[in-house]
Design a protein around this motif. Structure first.
Motif, PDB file in Angstrom:
ATOM      1  N   PRO A   1       0.862  -1.190   0.000  1.00  0.00           N
ATOM      2  CA  PRO A   1       0.000   0.000   0.000  1.00  0.00           C
ATOM      3  C   PRO A   1       0.891   1.230   0.000  1.00  0.00           C
ATOM      4  O   PRO A   1       2.121   1.115   0.035  1.00  0.00           O
ATOM      5  CB  PRO A   1      -0.736  -0.123   1.329  1.00  0.00           C
ATOM      6  CG  PRO A   1       0.256  -0.779   2.227  1.00  0.00           C
ATOM      7  CD  PRO A   1       1.087  -1.706   1.349  1.00  0.00           C
ATOM      8  N   SER A   2       0.294   2.404  -0.059  1.00  0.00           N
ATOM      9  CA  SER A   2       1.090   3.626   0.025  1.00  0.00           C
ATOM     10  C   SER A   2       1.790   3.681   1.390  1.00  0.00           C
ATOM     11  O   SER A   2       1.238   3.250   2.403  1.00  0.00           O
ATOM     12  CB  SER A   2       0.201   4.846  -0.194  1.00  0.00           C
ATOM     13  OG  SER A   2      -0.934   4.781   0.645  1.00  0.00           O
ATOM     14  N   ALA A   3       3.019   4.216   1.391  1.00  0.00           N
ATOM     15  CA  ALA A   3       3.881   4.167   2.578  1.00  0.00           C
ATOM     16  C   ALA A   3       3.629   5.337   3.518  1.00  0.00           C
ATOM     17  O   ALA A   3       4.499   6.178   3.747  1.00  0.00           O
ATOM     18  CB  ALA A   3       5.343   4.117   2.145  1.00  0.00           C
ATOM     19  N   ASN A   4       2.413   5.393   4.045  1.00  0.00           N
ATOM     20  CA  ASN A   4       2.046   6.451   4.988  1.00  0.00           C
ATOM     21  C   ASN A   4       1.142   5.846   6.048  1.00  0.00           C
ATOM     22  O   ASN A   4       0.558   4.785   5.833  1.00  0.00           O
ATOM     23  CB  ASN A   4       1.283   7.571   4.252  1.00  0.00           C
ATOM     24  CG  ASN A   4       0.090   7.044   3.475  1.00  0.00           C
ATOM     25  OD1 ASN A   4       0.249   6.600   2.339  1.00  0.00           O
ATOM     26  ND2 ASN A   4      -1.081   7.035   4.084  1.00  0.00           N
ATOM     27  N   VAL A   5       1.023   6.533   7.169  1.00  0.00           N
ATOM     28  CA  VAL A   5       0.067   6.134   8.187  1.00  0.00           C
ATOM     29  C   VAL A   5      -1.323   6.144   7.556  1.00  0.00           C
ATOM     30  O   VAL A   5      -1.633   7.005   6.726  1.00  0.00           O
ATOM     31  CB  VAL A   5       0.159   7.102   9.392  1.00  0.00           C
ATOM     32  CG1 VAL A   5      -0.989   6.892  10.353  1.00  0.00           C
ATOM     33  CG2 VAL A   5       1.484   6.923  10.102  1.00  0.00           C
TER      34      VAL A   5
ATOM     35  N   VAL B   1      -0.390  10.365  -8.333  1.00  0.00           N
ATOM     36  CA  VAL B   1      -1.580   9.810  -7.686  1.00  0.00           C
ATOM     37  C   VAL B   1      -1.576   8.297  -7.869  1.00  0.00           C
ATOM     38  O   VAL B   1      -1.003   7.780  -8.825  1.00  0.00           O
ATOM     39  CB  VAL B   1      -2.915  10.399  -8.200  1.00  0.00           C
ATOM     40  CG1 VAL B   1      -3.081  11.831  -7.738  1.00  0.00           C
ATOM     41  CG2 VAL B   1      -3.042  10.301  -9.697  1.00  0.00           C
ATOM     42  N   GLU B   2      -2.242   7.598  -6.959  1.00  0.00           N
ATOM     43  CA  GLU B   2      -2.234   6.145  -6.970  1.00  0.00           C
ATOM     44  C   GLU B   2      -2.852   5.586  -8.246  1.00  0.00           C
ATOM     45  O   GLU B   2      -3.685   6.232  -8.892  1.00  0.00           O
ATOM     46  CB  GLU B   2      -3.003   5.592  -5.755  1.00  0.00           C
ATOM     47  CG  GLU B   2      -2.399   5.960  -4.413  1.00  0.00           C
ATOM     48  CD  GLU B   2      -2.906   7.275  -3.894  1.00  0.00           C
ATOM     49  OE1 GLU B   2      -3.489   8.062  -4.677  1.00  0.00           O
ATOM     50  OE2 GLU B   2      -2.713   7.527  -2.689  1.00  0.00           O
ATOM     51  N   SER B   3      -2.475   4.339  -8.538  1.00  0.00           N
ATOM     52  CA  SER B   3      -2.895   3.677  -9.774  1.00  0.00           C
ATOM     53  C   SER B   3      -4.409   3.648  -9.948  1.00  0.00           C
ATOM     54  O   SER B   3      -5.170   3.620  -8.979  1.00  0.00           O
ATOM     55  CB  SER B   3      -2.359   2.240  -9.782  1.00  0.00           C
ATOM     56  OG  SER B   3      -2.882   1.505  -8.696  1.00  0.00           O
TER      57      SER B   3
ATOM     58  N   THR C   1     -13.182   9.482   3.849  1.00  0.00           N
ATOM     59  CA  THR C   1     -12.023  10.224   4.343  1.00  0.00           C
ATOM     60  C   THR C   1     -10.783   9.430   4.006  1.00  0.00           C
ATOM     61  O   THR C   1     -10.637   8.312   4.441  1.00  0.00           O
ATOM     62  CB  THR C   1     -12.029  10.354   5.876  1.00  0.00           C
ATOM     63  OG1 THR C   1     -13.356  10.301   6.315  1.00  0.00           O
ATOM     64  CG2 THR C   1     -11.362  11.601   6.326  1.00  0.00           C
ATOM     65  N   HIS C   2      -9.930  10.020   3.254  1.00  0.00           N
ATOM     66  CA  HIS C   2      -8.706   9.344   2.862  1.00  0.00           C
ATOM     67  C   HIS C   2      -7.771  10.449   2.426  1.00  0.00           C
ATOM     68  O   HIS C   2      -8.220  11.517   2.055  1.00  0.00           O
ATOM     69  CB  HIS C   2      -8.999   8.393   1.711  1.00  0.00           C
ATOM     70  CG  HIS C   2      -8.128   7.175   1.711  1.00  0.00           C
ATOM     71  ND1 HIS C   2      -8.600   5.926   1.457  1.00  0.00           N
ATOM     72  CD2 HIS C   2      -6.799   7.020   1.945  1.00  0.00           C
ATOM     73  CE1 HIS C   2      -7.615   5.059   1.520  1.00  0.00           C
ATOM     74  NE2 HIS C   2      -6.510   5.692   1.805  1.00  0.00           N
ATOM     75  N   TYR C   3      -6.488  10.188   2.453  1.00  0.00           N
ATOM     76  CA  TYR C   3      -5.533  11.181   1.965  1.00  0.00           C
ATOM     77  C   TYR C   3      -5.726  12.508   2.704  1.00  0.00           C
ATOM     78  O   TYR C   3      -5.642  13.566   2.113  1.00  0.00           O
ATOM     79  CB  TYR C   3      -5.737  11.435   0.458  1.00  0.00           C
ATOM     80  CG  TYR C   3      -5.968  10.188  -0.349  1.00  0.00           C
ATOM     81  CD1 TYR C   3      -4.888   9.378  -0.672  1.00  0.00           C
ATOM     82  CD2 TYR C   3      -7.230   9.826  -0.779  1.00  0.00           C
ATOM     83  CE1 TYR C   3      -5.082   8.225  -1.408  1.00  0.00           C
ATOM     84  CE2 TYR C   3      -7.426   8.673  -1.519  1.00  0.00           C
ATOM     85  CZ  TYR C   3      -6.354   7.881  -1.831  1.00  0.00           C
ATOM     86  OH  TYR C   3      -6.548   6.755  -2.556  1.00  0.00           O
TER      87      TYR C   3
HETATM   88 MG    MG Z   1      -3.167   4.679   0.401  1.00  0.00          MG
END
Ligand code: MG
Ligand code: TXA
Length: 309
Positions: free
Chosen positions: A143-147, A180-182, A224-226
């Protein structure tokens, strides 16, 4: 901030070898893809995948994307029909994720799919992710490398700031290009549908796409995301008191997604601009209108989620 810091190594043979060594013992590594930095683990190793969820603080019902080096490797994990194979042949390696039936015998850890019978899979184009996939020789969940629910990272420094010592190693290869994500495509009873808009647009795909009710849901697409830590106002033409304005085109601000109104540049800069806005002294963030055409659909999708609270 934690006292310990992750090791950040620049892309090269030594960094790839170091990343593979970490992955082989079932630990996690952050590394760039062409979209955002990913937090990778051996997708066949349940405990390794569990440490991704642990580091991100991610709800365990949210399944992960599996990354492989090429279509042949993907076909050992998922069942492709002609339409899926055509999309893969056209767009891989690249920022397109396909949600397909999982081959039970593929050995993918149950946590990756969160118990679903489908798997989200893609072949990334980035040289660093490709080199690590080839040297590792197996599928990587990332997944994306963030909390969880924070702004996605497009630079190694974003990863370090979000995850700190929760990730032992970050492979740094500069800012990501797509930003931005795929794009995620899935199939329902009514055919193919975009589950998450991304760098490859509906126009690019040129498929008859199912809409509305027929859509299947990507379980991770929470409203809620990003999210930045501050309130965010959309479609802003001017700055109000206490705001940090992110401009676009003719709307100039404290920062701009693209002064020339170029949507590709805006996508590449989006998360970086949100990170800067979050770090600025202003209490609130405003963002100029961005057209919803082409990759602008993905930009507006991420902005709506960033504004939702
Ligand atoms: Mg993500
Ligand atoms: O560009 C990207 O895709 C980045 C880089 C690192 O590759 N990865 C990424 O992964 O964005 P992640 O985990 O943040 O997003 C995965 C998305 C979630 O919305 C999840 O719900 C959806 O994929 N997903 C995963 N497996 C699925 C499945 N079997 N069915 C439907 N949606 C699925």
């Amino acid at each position: 901030m934690t006292a310990q810091l992750p090791r950040i190594v620049p892309f090269g043979d030594d960094a790839v070898a170091a990343a593979v060594a970490v992955l082989r013992v079932g630990a996690i590594v952050a590394l760039p893809t062409e979209t955002v930095y990913g937090l990778a683990a051996d997708a066949t190793h349940g405990a390794a995948v569990a440490s991704i969820y642990g580091a991100k603080g991610r709800p365990s019902f949210n399944p992960l994307i599996v990354h492989v080096a090429d279509l042949a490797a993907a076909e050992r994990i998922a069942l492709f029909d002609e339409e899926a194979r055509g999309l893969a042949a056209r767009w891989w390696p690249g920022p397109l994720t396909l949600v397909l039936p999982l081959r039970g015998e593929a050995g993918i850890a149950g946590l990756v799919t969160a118990g679903l019978e489908t798997i989200a899979i893609r072949v990334p184009a980035h040289r660093a992710m490709q080199a690590v996939l080839r040297a590792f020789g197996g599928p990587l969940a990332a997944p994306s490398a963030n909390v969880s629910n924070a702004i996605s990272p497009t630079r190694a420094a974003h990863v370090a700031a979000s995850l700190g010592a929760r990730v032992p190693l970050i492979l740094d290869d500069g800012p990501t290009s797509a930003g931005v994500e795929s794009t995620i495509i899935g199939w329902g009873a009514a055919g193919a549908a975009i589950l998450r808009p991304g760098p490859i647009t509906a126009e690019d795909l040129g498929l008859p796409l199912a809409a509305g009710e027929a859509r299947i849901n990507a379980p991770g697409q929470l409203a809620t995301h990003y999210a930045p830590h501050k309130p965010l106002r959309l479609h802003a033409i001017t700055r109000e008191a206490g705001e940090w304005l992110i401009g676009f085109g003719a709307v100039t601000g404290d920062d701009t997604l693209s002064a020339s109104g170029d949507l590709l540049e805006a996508a590449a800069r989006l998360f970086d601009a949100l990170h800067r806005a979050d770090a600025a002294p202003a209490e609130r963030i405003a963002v100029a209108p961005v057209p919803a055409t082409g990759i602008g659909a993905a930009i507006n999708d991420r902005l709506r989620r960033a504004a939702h609270r």
